[in-house]
Design an enzyme around this catalytic site. Structure first.
Site, PDB file in Angstrom:
ATOM      1  N   CYS A 148       2.577  -2.014   5.316  1.00  0.00           N
ATOM      2  CA  CYS A 148       1.178  -1.783   4.964  1.00  0.00           C
ATOM      3  C   CYS A 148       0.330  -3.041   5.122  1.00  0.00           C
ATOM      4  O   CYS A 148      -0.877  -2.952   5.365  1.00  0.00           O
ATOM      5  CB  CYS A 148       1.072  -1.302   3.518  1.00  0.00           C
ATOM      6  SG  CYS A 148       2.174   0.040   3.079  1.00  0.00           S
ATOM      7  N   ASP A 182       5.333  -0.207  -2.693  1.00  0.00           N
ATOM      8  CA  ASP A 182       5.726   0.965  -3.460  1.00  0.00           C
ATOM      9  C   ASP A 182       6.926   1.663  -2.818  1.00  0.00           C
ATOM     10  O   ASP A 182       7.793   2.194  -3.511  1.00  0.00           O
ATOM     11  CB  ASP A 182       4.553   1.940  -3.559  1.00  0.00           C
ATOM     12  CG  ASP A 182       3.533   1.488  -4.585  1.00  0.00           C
ATOM     13  OD1 ASP A 182       3.602   0.327  -5.021  1.00  0.00           O
ATOM     14  OD2 ASP A 182       2.657   2.297  -4.948  1.00  0.00           O
ATOM     15  N   CYS A 213      -1.188  -1.926   1.015  1.00  0.00           N
ATOM     16  CA  CYS A 213      -0.331  -1.126   0.145  1.00  0.00           C
ATOM     17  C   CYS A 213      -1.086  -0.720  -1.121  1.00  0.00           C
ATOM     18  O   CYS A 213      -2.049  -1.371  -1.535  1.00  0.00           O
ATOM     19  CB  CYS A 213       0.940  -1.904  -0.198  1.00  0.00           C
ATOM     20  SG  CYS A 213       2.282  -0.873  -0.839  1.00  0.00           S
ATOM     21  N   LYS A 256      -1.465  -0.653  -4.505  1.00  0.00           N
ATOM     22  CA  LYS A 256      -2.126  -1.360  -5.609  1.00  0.00           C
ATOM     23  C   LYS A 256      -2.981  -2.517  -5.126  1.00  0.00           C
ATOM     24  O   LYS A 256      -3.760  -3.084  -5.894  1.00  0.00           O
ATOM     25  CB  LYS A 256      -1.084  -1.866  -6.620  1.00  0.00           C
ATOM     26  CG  LYS A 256      -0.137  -0.794  -7.120  1.00  0.00           C
ATOM     27  CD  LYS A 256      -0.852   0.457  -7.594  1.00  0.00           C
ATOM     28  CE  LYS A 256       0.116   1.583  -7.879  1.00  0.00           C
ATOM     29  NZ  LYS A 256       0.817   2.118  -6.692  1.00  0.00           N
ATOM     30  N   CYS A 268       0.999   4.389   4.522  1.00  0.00           N
ATOM     31  CA  CYS A 268       1.377   5.791   4.702  1.00  0.00           C
ATOM     32  C   CYS A 268       0.144   6.605   5.108  1.00  0.00           C
ATOM     33  O   CYS A 268      -0.939   6.421   4.556  1.00  0.00           O
ATOM     34  CB  CYS A 268       1.973   6.342   3.419  1.00  0.00           C
ATOM     35  SG  CYS A 268       3.564   5.597   2.977  1.00  0.00           S
ATOM     36  N   GLU A 323       6.197   4.746 -10.698  1.00  0.00           N
ATOM     37  CA  GLU A 323       6.004   5.953  -9.892  1.00  0.00           C
ATOM     38  C   GLU A 323       7.342   6.650  -9.727  1.00  0.00           C
ATOM     39  O   GLU A 323       8.391   6.000  -9.704  1.00  0.00           O
ATOM     40  CB  GLU A 323       5.471   5.602  -8.501  1.00  0.00           C
ATOM     41  CG  GLU A 323       4.003   5.339  -8.452  1.00  0.00           C
ATOM     42  CD  GLU A 323       3.522   5.099  -7.031  1.00  0.00           C
ATOM     43  OE1 GLU A 323       2.326   4.873  -6.892  1.00  0.00           O
ATOM     44  OE2 GLU A 323       4.322   5.133  -6.082  1.00  0.00           O
ATOM     45  N   SER A 360       3.510   8.983  -7.124  1.00  0.00           N
ATOM     46  CA  SER A 360       2.928   8.534  -5.871  1.00  0.00           C
ATOM     47  C   SER A 360       1.851   9.517  -5.438  1.00  0.00           C
ATOM     48  O   SER A 360       1.875  10.706  -5.797  1.00  0.00           O
ATOM     49  CB  SER A 360       4.014   8.457  -4.797  1.00  0.00           C
ATOM     50  OG  SER A 360       3.450   8.385  -3.507  1.00  0.00           O
TER      51      SER A 360
END
Length: 577
Positions: free
Chosen positions: A60, A92, A133, A135, A205, A455, A481
């Site tokens: 990411c 994550d 990513c 956060k 993602c 998560e 998630s």
């Protein structure tokens, strides 16, 4: 005698950076600047921080270094001096389903705090921030609102989709594939073949998971350049956008605004909630939007989020509940198309400003019309209310969150199967030692009780892979998630560590969930709950040490954003005469 090279655009503007170089007693400070290759002209220009989470901990973040370099060019073109620095990210994907996930939400605070430390320690005049990513996006945005200097946010973009055996797959399919192998519905060889291709490029993602949800929020809040969020990470246009972001922050500085706290208002926060609801976005937004509001001194709780979710229709057909990905949204015109559909339907505050100087209404007016498939009009909505719902009842007096986009049924009732932590539940799932109809309860995973509020995509994907994703429900004071789907209820407040009702549930208790009515209840009388509460004792405190110990001591409840400080921070800058 030192020469003067100040850009006319910035003459008369009180620059924070002058605190660090102006005057006789700043001679030593200037020597450090010269050691970095700065001359008189560069030192006297406004100094703009360019921060990214570029690193090799996650795909990411791996596209962010070149984008930050392009933003530096834009800053220089705009007449300022760029100062690049980096901060952390916790993947994550790689921290999922083990103790490392306790550091994911914690990293949001570390990111915001570390950016604040650099910005205030060096008195920089503005900020361009790049996140990837999950956060990292809210962490950077929180820092921008906290510091309240001219700021532009940029998302690094998502990975390209992957074709595999006639269908499109993402990292989510690999999670669910694990469960399918356990259930005998997929071979390990097939899963390995998918593993090799499902993340074909760097980037985040590609579904409407947390990263893309927060990227859309950055545009809805006006902190990002319109149309920037859905552009894939590997597309060359990102370099031009990043350079534009660098130029834009210099314009904001020269014009005296708008500053982040001019952009983050109650109305723009409602716009952000509307975009989440309309796209079936990540339930994590229910944590991050209140946390961003907190930085600006605005009380915006899960109650406020729920109100907007309830009145906003689901209009985007995006994974995990739907069919399409970020790249598909980009190809029909990006986030402005969604803003246009919502504004035309009366679901946005159009007069909210953006960092470009244009209002949300002006951004929407220039956008393409919804295509009718990936994004619909409000009149042709997929659901009349949002794709994310806040539940309340005697089991969650302060609220809980569920993503309903794509759910076949909005109600579930069954007996509780209680676990004291995630690991205990995973062991049972590996053995498939549970029955259809169960309500799986995982507690002691909240912000304070975890600590860190893990998560649980590993668990929810296992359930789907085992073919049980909508035959059981899952209830937790932890998180999910953005890729989670199914009858999965998280963020239960109050959490077990605070003595919330979830701490009192016993295996066999019947639990009723009705996402259409917005309720979640356990079939116990008030008297029985009171009896159990009187007998309940909090778990013995653990000696954690380090980051988690500090976090557990400071973190607040999830319905208020799981924040760790008083909010609305002001800083007594020493400004040059």
């Amino acid at each position: 005698m030192r020469r003067k090279h100040a850009d006319d655009r910035f003459s008369g503007i009180p620059l924070r950076s002058r605190t660090t170089w102006q005057g006789l007693d700043r001679t030593p400070h200037r020597t450090f600047m010269r050691a970095m290759g700065l001359d008189d002209e560069a030192i006297e220009k406004p100094m703009i921080g360019v921060v990214s989470t570029h690193n090799e901990t996650t795909p990411c973040s791996m596209s962010l270094g070149p984008q930050a370099a392009a933003a530096k060019v834009g800053v220089e073109v705009g007449g300022c001096t760029a100062r690049e620095f980096t901060t952390i990210s916790v993947s994550d994907g790689i921290s999922m389903n083990h103790q490392g996930m306790k550091f994911s939400l914690v990293s949001r605070e570390l990111i915001a705090d570390s950016i604040e430390a650099v910005m205030r320690g060096h008195c920089y005049d503005g900020l361009v921030g790049f996140g990837g990513c999950d956060k990292t996006l809210p962490g950077i945005i929180m820092a921008m609102v906290r510091c309240n200097v001219p700021s532009v946010f940029m998302y690094g973009g998502s990975t390209l989709p992957a074709p595999w055996r006639g269908k499109t797959v993402t990292a989510l399919d690999s999670y669910e594939g694990v469960g399918a192998v356990m259930a005998g519905q997929m071979s390990e060889d097939d899963l390995y073949d998918m593993e090799l291709v499902c993340n074909p490029t760097i980037g985040s993602c590609p579904g409407q998971f947390t990263a893309n949800t927060m990227a859309m929020i950055s545009e809805a809040l006006g902190l990002a350049l319109p149309g920037s969020a859905m552009l894939p990470a590997v597309y060359a246009q990102r370099m031009a956008l990043a350079r534009k972001a660098g130029e834009t922050v210099t314009d904001v500085l020269a014009d005296g605004g708008p500053l982040p706290r001019d952009l983050v208002t109650r109305e723009s926060l409602e716009n952000a909630c509307a975009v989440v609801a309309a796209t079936g976005g990540s339930t994590n937004a229910g944590l991050h939007i209140p946390a961003i509001a907190h930085e600006a001194g605005i009380s915006f709780t899960l109650d406020d989020v729920a109100e907007v979710f309830q009145r906003t229709p689901l209009i985007a057909n995006l994974k995990p509940g739907g069919q399409y990905l970020a790249k598909d949204v980009f190809e029909i015109g990006g986030v402005p198309v969604i803003l246009k559909a919502l504004l035309d339907g009366g679901h946005l505050h159009g007069d909210c400003p953006t960092v470009t100087g244009r209002s949300i209404a002006e951004v929407a007016a220039a956008a393409a019309a919804p295509d009718g498939d990936i994004v619909r009009t409000a009149e042709a909505a997929i659901m009349p209310t949002g794709g994310v719902v806040v539940l309340r009842g005697n089991l969650a007096p302060d609220g809980a969150l569920i993503k309903v986009a794509g759910l076949a049924s909005l109600a579930h009732e069954g007996p509780a199967l209680v676990f004291e932590n995630e690991e205990a539940c995973v062991e049972t799932l590996h053995q498939m030692a549970y029955e259809p109809g169960a309500v799986i309860v995982i507690r002691n995973e909240g912000p304070k009780g975890g600590p860190g509020m893990r998560e649980m995509l590993g668990i929810t994907a296992l359930l789907y892979g085992q073919g049980m994703g909508e035959k059981v429900a899952l209830l937790t004071d932890g998180r999910f998630s953005g890729a989670t789907r199914g009858m999965m209820i998280g963020y239960v407040c109050p959490e077990a560590a605070a003595g919330g009702p979830i701490a009192l549930i016993e295996t066999g208790d019947r639990i009723r969930i009705d996402a259409e009515a917005g309720t979640i209840d356990v079939d116990l009388s008030d008297a029985e709950l009171d009896r159990r509460r009187a007998a309940w004792r909090p778990p013995d405190p653990r000696r954690l040490g380090g980051t988690l110990e500090k976090y557990a001591a400071q973190v607040g409840p999830a319905n208020l954003g799981a924040v760790t400080h008083a909010g609305n921070v002001e800083w007594p800058w020493d400004e040059a005469e």
